[in-house]
Design a protein around this motif. Structure first.
Motif, PDB file in Angstrom:
ATOM      1  N   MET A   1       0.839  -1.204   0.000  1.00  0.00           N
ATOM      2  CA  MET A   1       0.000   0.000   0.000  1.00  0.00           C
ATOM      3  C   MET A   1       0.872   1.252   0.000  1.00  0.00           C
ATOM      4  N   THR A   2       0.258   2.369  -0.366  1.00  0.00           N
ATOM      5  CA  THR A   2       0.942   3.645  -0.256  1.00  0.00           C
ATOM      6  C   THR A   2       0.144   4.575   0.646  1.00  0.00           C
ATOM      7  N   ARG A   3       0.866   5.358   1.425  1.00  0.00           N
ATOM      8  CA  ARG A   3       0.222   6.377   2.256  1.00  0.00           C
ATOM      9  C   ARG A   3       0.104   7.700   1.499  1.00  0.00           C
ATOM     10  N   ASP A   4       0.589   7.674   0.285  1.00  0.00           N
ATOM     11  CA  ASP A   4       0.715   8.880  -0.520  1.00  0.00           C
ATOM     12  C   ASP A   4      -0.611   9.134  -1.248  1.00  0.00           C
ATOM     13  N   LEU A   5      -1.513   9.845  -0.613  1.00  0.00           N
ATOM     14  CA  LEU A   5      -2.824  10.085  -1.216  1.00  0.00           C
ATOM     15  C   LEU A   5      -3.303  11.484  -0.846  1.00  0.00           C
ATOM     16  N   VAL A   6      -4.288  11.967  -1.587  1.00  0.00           N
ATOM     17  CA  VAL A   6      -4.827  13.312  -1.347  1.00  0.00           C
ATOM     18  C   VAL A   6      -6.092  13.179  -0.502  1.00  0.00           C
ATOM     19  N   ARG A   7      -6.103  13.846   0.653  1.00  0.00           N
ATOM     20  CA  ARG A   7      -7.287  13.847   1.507  1.00  0.00           C
ATOM     21  C   ARG A   7      -7.920  15.235   1.462  1.00  0.00           C
TER      22      ARG A   7
ATOM     23  N   ARG B   1     -11.386   0.859  11.361  1.00  0.00           N
ATOM     24  CA  ARG B   1     -11.885   1.407  10.103  1.00  0.00           C
ATOM     25  C   ARG B   1     -11.363   2.812   9.836  1.00  0.00           C
ATOM     26  N   ARG B   2     -10.137   3.069  10.253  1.00  0.00           N
ATOM     27  CA  ARG B   2      -9.482   4.340   9.938  1.00  0.00           C
ATOM     28  C   ARG B   2      -8.593   4.135   8.716  1.00  0.00           C
ATOM     29  N   LEU B   3      -8.497   5.185   7.904  1.00  0.00           N
ATOM     30  CA  LEU B   3      -7.808   5.110   6.613  1.00  0.00           C
ATOM     31  C   LEU B   3      -6.292   5.083   6.799  1.00  0.00           C
ATOM     32  N   LEU B   4      -5.654   3.974   6.392  1.00  0.00           N
ATOM     33  CA  LEU B   4      -4.196   3.842   6.493  1.00  0.00           C
ATOM     34  C   LEU B   4      -3.501   4.196   5.188  1.00  0.00           C
ATOM     35  N   GLY B   5      -4.136   3.903   4.073  1.00  0.00           N
ATOM     36  CA  GLY B   5      -3.497   4.118   2.779  1.00  0.00           C
ATOM     37  C   GLY B   5      -4.374   3.562   1.679  1.00  0.00           C
ATOM     38  N   ILE B   6      -3.780   3.381   0.518  1.00  0.00           N
ATOM     39  CA  ILE B   6      -4.500   2.785  -0.612  1.00  0.00           C
ATOM     40  C   ILE B   6      -3.564   1.806  -1.322  1.00  0.00           C
ATOM     41  N   VAL B   7      -4.170   0.863  -2.025  1.00  0.00           N
ATOM     42  CA  VAL B   7      -3.408   0.024  -2.954  1.00  0.00           C
ATOM     43  C   VAL B   7      -3.861   0.405  -4.352  1.00  0.00           C
TER      44      VAL B   7
END
Lengths: 312, 312
Positions: free
Chosen positions: B183-189, B284-290
């Motif tokens: 997964m990557t933690r590199d995302l736009v919130r 259910r907290r957001l860690l990242g995305i694949v």
């Protein structure tokens, strides 16, 4: 209107006062095609798919019974709808599909097993079947037609709009495990002498914007079949509108041929970390693209088998 | 400066007056990891990678010899560079990597076999190794560090910037075949009370925009770890800036857990035709995305094995 649909093979889980469909408890045959029962448990984020008020246990009957209006069914993800359609009897699944609008029916049938799709299309009014086929991706419609009687397939193609029918027939010209069968012609072409603003305008002016939309394809100003490069959506969004496309385009693109095995497109996408790969003919003219979401399914036999016929 | 690099295992093909690298003729061991020799033949669209003036045949020596300046090598796709690095001797590959800037070296090492990466990192100056690791994705850096002596890995982590080192260590907390590792933690919130214009501004204001950028993640206004839904880039591009995010967000998202097997994320992506899937923790907290490009590689053993260690 509302009716009772018995879906004794749908697993529900309670989340914040509402029930959700989290899996389908199905026959051994269907089991082979789907994710494990755990795969969706607790995995749906966000809004409630089916309200508590729509769901009730009937202790006297099957383990779980689901009372849900047909119009609420259409709120389900087409993938989940497809699981239900695959899991129910033919008669029940036909009733569900009959209750869906053409677009939702098309999205659902794209995910249903081929044999069931063939049965459903043959069992419904031909005019409606043709309308639903028009809404499906040409790749999915081609797979569906191949499983029908030749005569019925001909009749349905004849009832489709000529443009959509031609798209489907173009897919049928390729082998069923080929790139040609999973590629899409649905892409944005912009001439190389334009700028970022022109590319954005080209997207916004399309009647139907390709989905997924990952990039625009930059082509020769005098010939839209000569591919020069691509500009990713990300770049379009970050660049100034006046930036010439020539300054931001990516020219160093691997490509595949329509006759290649579908799996080889998946391999090129994976190897080069691409989201889509162009498909070129023997004269190196742009035929279409294979997007990573379609390529991914090729590598998963049970998903691929459900969407197309046996692969490899 | 320029030097002669003997690359007798690079296949070239002539296209419009220039030569391109179209494959690497390598040992049986490396053969297992790569595409067939045909896979890239004639498959590169667009600009010339290496000019004719940089290439010459030397009939007296190996079948093909390639004279190319090190700065031209950096113009190659990092995937192609990685093939060359994997195919050459350790000494030759170390020379090539030494000639690359840190960013290109990082992109290349992400695609090189793990054993070779370990050898290269151990063989170079520790300060440079740490700088290159900082430029790699945390997932790739974690894989690389796991193949080093524990002591060397510790030393390199200590030389890295604290933030990058922490990212890498977070990946190392998960099993090597798990979602947490890819997964990557590199995302736009973006907060759910904003509009489309706010989301676009959030992307443009980032120092480093995630790549690939496929969507923005809509989170609770008072807690960026509570995922409400997502808005795809496609939608941001087509919608009016004043449109509230609440009106265009997709809330019906499958998700995966960081402890799941990496392959299960690929399956969810394929099953639901997604380009990325959120990773949630047990609360259910957001860690990242694949993202789908990383998931795709998991399904191709030879690519996966080159990037991570043996899988499944």
């Amino acid at each position: 209107g509302r009716r009772i649909v018995r879906v004794n093979d749908v697993q529900l889980t309670r989340v914040e006062g509402a029930y959700r469909i989290v899996g389908v408890d199905i026959s051994a045959r269907a089991l082979l095609r789907r994710l494990g029962p755990r795969s969706l448990a607790g995995r749906i984020v966000g809004r409630q798919i089916i309200d508590w008020s729509d769901v009730q246990y009937l202790a006297s009957a099957a383990p779980v019974q689901l009372k849900v209006s047909y119009d609420r069914l259409a709120d389900l993800n087409p993938v989940d709808l497809a699981r239900i359609v695959d899991a129910l009897s033919f008669r029940e699944s036909a009733e569900i599909v009959a209750a869906l609008d053409e677009e939702t029916a098309a999205e659902t049938l794209e995910e249903v097993s081929d044999e069931r799709v063939a049965d459903l299309l043959e069992g419904m009014d031909q005019e409606r079947a043709a309308d639903i086929l028009e809404e499906m991706t040409p790749a999915a419609a081609a797979d569906a037609l191949e499983d029908l009687d030749d005569e019925v397939a001909e009749q349905l193609l004849a009832r489709m709009e000529p443009e959509e029918a031609a798209d489907v027939q173009a897919h049928l010209e390729y082998d069923e495990d080929s790139v040609g069968r999973i590629m899409t012609r649905d892409l944005v072409r912009v001439p190389a002498d334009g700028n970022v603003g022109d590319a954005l305008a080209a997207i916004r002016s399309m009647e139907e914007v390709p989905d997924p939309l990952l990039a625009v394809y930059v082509v020769a100003p005098d010939d839209p079949d000569i591919l020069i490069g691509l500009v990713r959506l990300r770049t379009l969004l970050l660049a100034d509108h006046a930036t010439p496309l020539a300054d931001v385009l990516d020219e160093d693109l691997p490509s595949v041929s329509a006759e290649d095995r579908a799996e080889s497109a998946a391999r090129v996408l994976a190897e080069y970390n691409l989201l889509a790969v162009p498909v070129l003919d023997e004269n190196r003219r742009l035929l279409g693209i294979v997007t990573v979401d379609d390529a991914l399914a090729v590598l998963l036999p049970e998903i691929w088998q459900r969407r197309a016929r046996a692969f490899g």
